[in-house]
Design a protein around this motif. Structure first.
Motif, short mmCIF file in Angstrom:
data_model
loop_
_atom_site.label_atom_id
_atom_site.label_comp_id
_atom_site.label_asym_id
_atom_site.label_seq_id
_atom_site.Cartn_x
_atom_site.Cartn_y
_atom_site.Cartn_z
N MET A 1 -42.60 64.07 -31.25
CA MET A 1 -43.77 64.36 -32.06
C MET A 1 -43.67 63.61 -33.38
O MET A 1 -42.67 63.72 -34.09
CB MET A 1 -43.90 65.87 -32.31
N ASN A 2 -44.71 62.83 -33.72
CA ASN A 2 -44.72 62.05 -34.95
C ASN A 2 -45.27 62.87 -36.10
O ASN A 2 -46.31 63.54 -35.96
CB ASN A 2 -45.57 60.79 -34.77
N ASN A 3 -44.59 62.81 -37.23
CA ASN A 3 -45.03 63.50 -38.44
C ASN A 3 -45.99 62.60 -39.22
O ASN A 3 -45.62 61.48 -39.60
CB ASN A 3 -43.84 63.88 -39.31
N ILE A 4 -47.18 63.11 -39.49
CA ILE A 4 -48.25 62.33 -40.12
C ILE A 4 -48.70 63.03 -41.40
O ILE A 4 -48.84 64.25 -41.42
CB ILE A 4 -49.46 62.20 -39.17
N VAL A 5 -48.96 62.24 -42.43
CA VAL A 5 -49.58 62.76 -43.65
C VAL A 5 -50.97 62.15 -43.77
O VAL A 5 -51.14 60.93 -43.63
CB VAL A 5 -48.75 62.41 -44.90
N ILE A 6 -51.96 62.99 -43.99
CA ILE A 6 -53.33 62.54 -44.23
C ILE A 6 -53.68 62.90 -45.67
O ILE A 6 -53.58 64.05 -46.07
CB ILE A 6 -54.32 63.22 -43.27
N VAL A 7 -54.08 61.90 -46.44
CA VAL A 7 -54.46 62.14 -47.83
C VAL A 7 -55.98 62.20 -47.92
O VAL A 7 -56.67 61.24 -47.59
CB VAL A 7 -53.92 61.04 -48.76
N GLY A 8 -56.49 63.35 -48.36
CA GLY A 8 -57.93 63.56 -48.47
C GLY A 8 -58.41 64.59 -47.48
O GLY A 8 -58.40 64.35 -46.26
N ALA A 9 -58.81 65.76 -47.99
CA ALA A 9 -59.20 66.87 -47.11
C ALA A 9 -60.71 67.04 -47.04
O ALA A 9 -61.21 68.14 -46.83
CB ALA A 9 -58.55 68.17 -47.58
N GLY A 10 -61.44 65.94 -47.22
CA GLY A 10 -62.89 65.99 -47.10
C GLY A 10 -63.34 66.03 -45.65
O GLY A 10 -62.55 66.35 -44.74
N ALA B 1 -54.84 68.54 -32.35
CA ALA B 1 -55.24 69.08 -31.05
C ALA B 1 -54.51 68.43 -29.89
O ALA B 1 -54.41 69.01 -28.81
CB ALA B 1 -56.75 68.92 -30.87
N THR B 2 -53.99 67.22 -30.09
CA THR B 2 -53.29 66.54 -29.00
C THR B 2 -51.91 67.13 -28.73
O THR B 2 -51.37 66.98 -27.63
CB THR B 2 -53.10 65.05 -29.33
N GLY B 3 -51.30 67.76 -29.74
CA GLY B 3 -49.94 68.25 -29.61
C GLY B 3 -48.89 67.17 -29.78
O GLY B 3 -47.69 67.44 -29.67
N ASP B 4 -49.33 65.95 -30.07
CA ASP B 4 -48.41 64.82 -30.21
C ASP B 4 -48.09 64.49 -31.66
O ASP B 4 -47.23 63.65 -31.93
CB ASP B 4 -48.99 63.57 -29.54
N TYR B 5 -48.81 65.14 -32.58
CA TYR B 5 -48.61 64.85 -34.00
C TYR B 5 -48.44 66.15 -34.79
O TYR B 5 -49.17 67.12 -34.54
CB TYR B 5 -49.82 64.08 -34.56
N ARG B 6 -47.50 66.12 -35.70
CA ARG B 6 -47.36 67.21 -36.67
C ARG B 6 -48.02 66.73 -37.95
O ARG B 6 -47.59 65.76 -38.54
CB ARG B 6 -45.90 67.56 -36.90
N VAL B 7 -49.08 67.42 -38.38
CA VAL B 7 -49.98 66.91 -39.41
C VAL B 7 -49.84 67.70 -40.71
O VAL B 7 -49.88 68.94 -40.72
CB VAL B 7 -51.44 66.97 -38.94
N THR B 8 -49.71 66.95 -41.80
CA THR B 8 -49.79 67.53 -43.15
C THR B 8 -51.01 66.95 -43.83
O THR B 8 -51.17 65.74 -43.93
CB THR B 8 -48.54 67.19 -43.99
N LEU B 9 -51.92 67.82 -44.29
CA LEU B 9 -53.15 67.42 -44.94
C LEU B 9 -52.99 67.63 -46.44
O LEU B 9 -52.75 68.74 -46.91
CB LEU B 9 -54.32 68.24 -44.41
N VAL B 10 -53.13 66.54 -47.19
CA VAL B 10 -52.85 66.56 -48.63
C VAL B 10 -54.15 66.40 -49.42
O VAL B 10 -54.99 65.56 -49.08
CB VAL B 10 -51.88 65.41 -49.02
N VAL C 1 -59.76 72.96 -40.13
CA VAL C 1 -58.70 72.39 -39.29
C VAL C 1 -58.03 73.51 -38.50
O VAL C 1 -58.03 74.67 -38.90
CB VAL C 1 -57.65 71.65 -40.15
N PRO C 2 -57.46 73.17 -37.35
CA PRO C 2 -56.83 74.19 -36.51
C PRO C 2 -55.52 74.68 -37.09
O PRO C 2 -54.93 74.05 -37.97
CB PRO C 2 -56.61 73.44 -35.19
#
Length: 367
Positions: A1-10, A22-31, A43-44
């Motif tokens: 599982m790839n750890n991803i950071v997304i900047v911008g919660a718009g 939703a894919t289960g393939d990414y661990r997501v941090t929303l900044v 977001v889920p």
């Protein structure tokens, strides 16, 4: 599982977060620096929300440590800050910017960065460049490449014939900044909101005019290979004239904060929108002068348990597909990656890219 950071919660950032999680393939941090924005993001469960001011020294770098990639869904003026943090930490970088100056800085950072730097992963620039390059590759020699894209309300109800479907900062920026084009084989800058034209698609009349950034890096790629290359934004007739009055006659191009406030106070957002992608390429194949067209309309629809606008779907699907292709080794893991380096068929076959494929109206000619 790839750890991803997304900047911008718009709207776009939260859509990207939801699609990846939703894919289960990414661990997501929303900044985002706004706690209210993070709380409002739809977001889920499982997406980590992180309140963070990326302007604070070292804060974003700390958040990116050990991650696979950072995706910028922030306003265009924050692009270089996020790219610089990615270069410093050594993570992959993707963004959605249409800003030409920011992309030039990203290209500079890619020369020394350890990861892949892939800007302009949205709709335009982004998918439009992938389509245009695919069509162009089918000719022996090129004459013209004309790229048209619009995100429009399905049911326009004001004098501008427009609703807010995209970043207000981004729209204003592309209406104000110089536009790249190739004219008679020479790469030049042309003014925004000019060279207006009209065309019809499915019985509906549209106008199109110059806006900045939509060509992405394609002008550089096709320089010396094509006589005419241009990008224009699609709107309903009458929009350009009003925008020129606001920006030029009233001087609001020099008071963008005022224009932004007017737009966001007076123009309602809508989920009932349509994205139009219209690319026409002409050139010679086996000695014959031929023309090939790609046309596509994408409408808002339900994604999971939420209705997403067409611009949310197309923009988020674009960057998610590119991230997927980077993660599975289909794209280079280092250096600057242009959108036209991505094969259209591979993009459309991707689980996210299929959001475009299922709506195609006019198929490409067989090679």
């Amino acid at each position: 599982m790839n750890n991803i950071v997304i900047v911008g919660a718009g709207k776009i950032g939260s859509t990207i977060a939801g699609m990846l999680a939703a894919t289960g393939d990414y661990r997501v941090t929303l900044v985002d620096r706004s706690a209210a924005q993070l709380a409002a993001a739809e977001v889920p469960a499982g997406v980590e929300a992180l309140e963070l001011d990326i302007a604070a020294a070292g804060a974003l770098e700390a958040a990116l440590a050990g991650k696979f990639a950072v995706l910028s869904a922030a306003p265009f003026h924050l692009t270089t800050r996020i790219a610089e943090a990615a270069a410093s930490v050594g993570v992959h970088y993707l963004d959605l910017t249409e800003d030409v100056v920011s992309t030039r800085r990203v290209k500079e950072l890619a020369r020394s960065g350890k990861g892949a730097f892939i800007p302009q992963c949205g709709l335009a620039p982004g998918f439009i460049s992938i389509v245009a390059n695919d069509l162009a590759s089918r000719f022996d020699t090129l004459e013209s490449v004309r790229m048209r894209v619009g995100a429009l309300p399905q049911y326009p109800s004001n004098a501008l014939n427009y609703n807010l479907t995209w970043s207000t900062d981004g729209v204003i920026n592309e209406y104000c900044e110089p536009c790249e084009a190739i004219v008679e084989g020479e790469l030049i800058e042309v003014p925004p909101l000019e060279e207006r034209e009209e065309f019809s698609l499915d019985g509906v009349t549209y106008e199109a005019f110059n806006t900045s950034g939509g060509l992405g890096t394609l002008a550089e790629t096709l320089k010396g290979k094509v006589r005419t290359l241009n990008y224009r934004t699609i709107r309903y007739p009458g929009h350009a004239a009003i925008m020129k009055a606001l920006l030029n006659d009233l001087g609001l191009r020099h008071r963008r904060d005022v224009l932004k406030d007017i737009f966001e106070s007076a123009l309602p957002a809508t989920l009932q929108d349509v994205v139009i992608v219209f690319v026409t390429v002409s050139g010679r194949r086996n000695g014959r002068l031929l023309q090939e067209t790609y046309a596509n309309k994408i409408y808002s629809q339900r994604v999971g348990n939420q209705v997403r606008s067409a611009i949310q779907i197309t923009t988020a699907s674009g960057i998610c597909a590119v991230l997927d292709m980077l993660a599975d080794g289909s794209l280079p893991a280092t250096g600057f990656v242009k959108q036209e380096d991505i094969a259209l068929d591979a993009f459309l076959a991707n689980r996210f890219g299929r959001a475009y494929a299922q709506h195609e109206m006019v198929s490409r000619l067989a090679s």
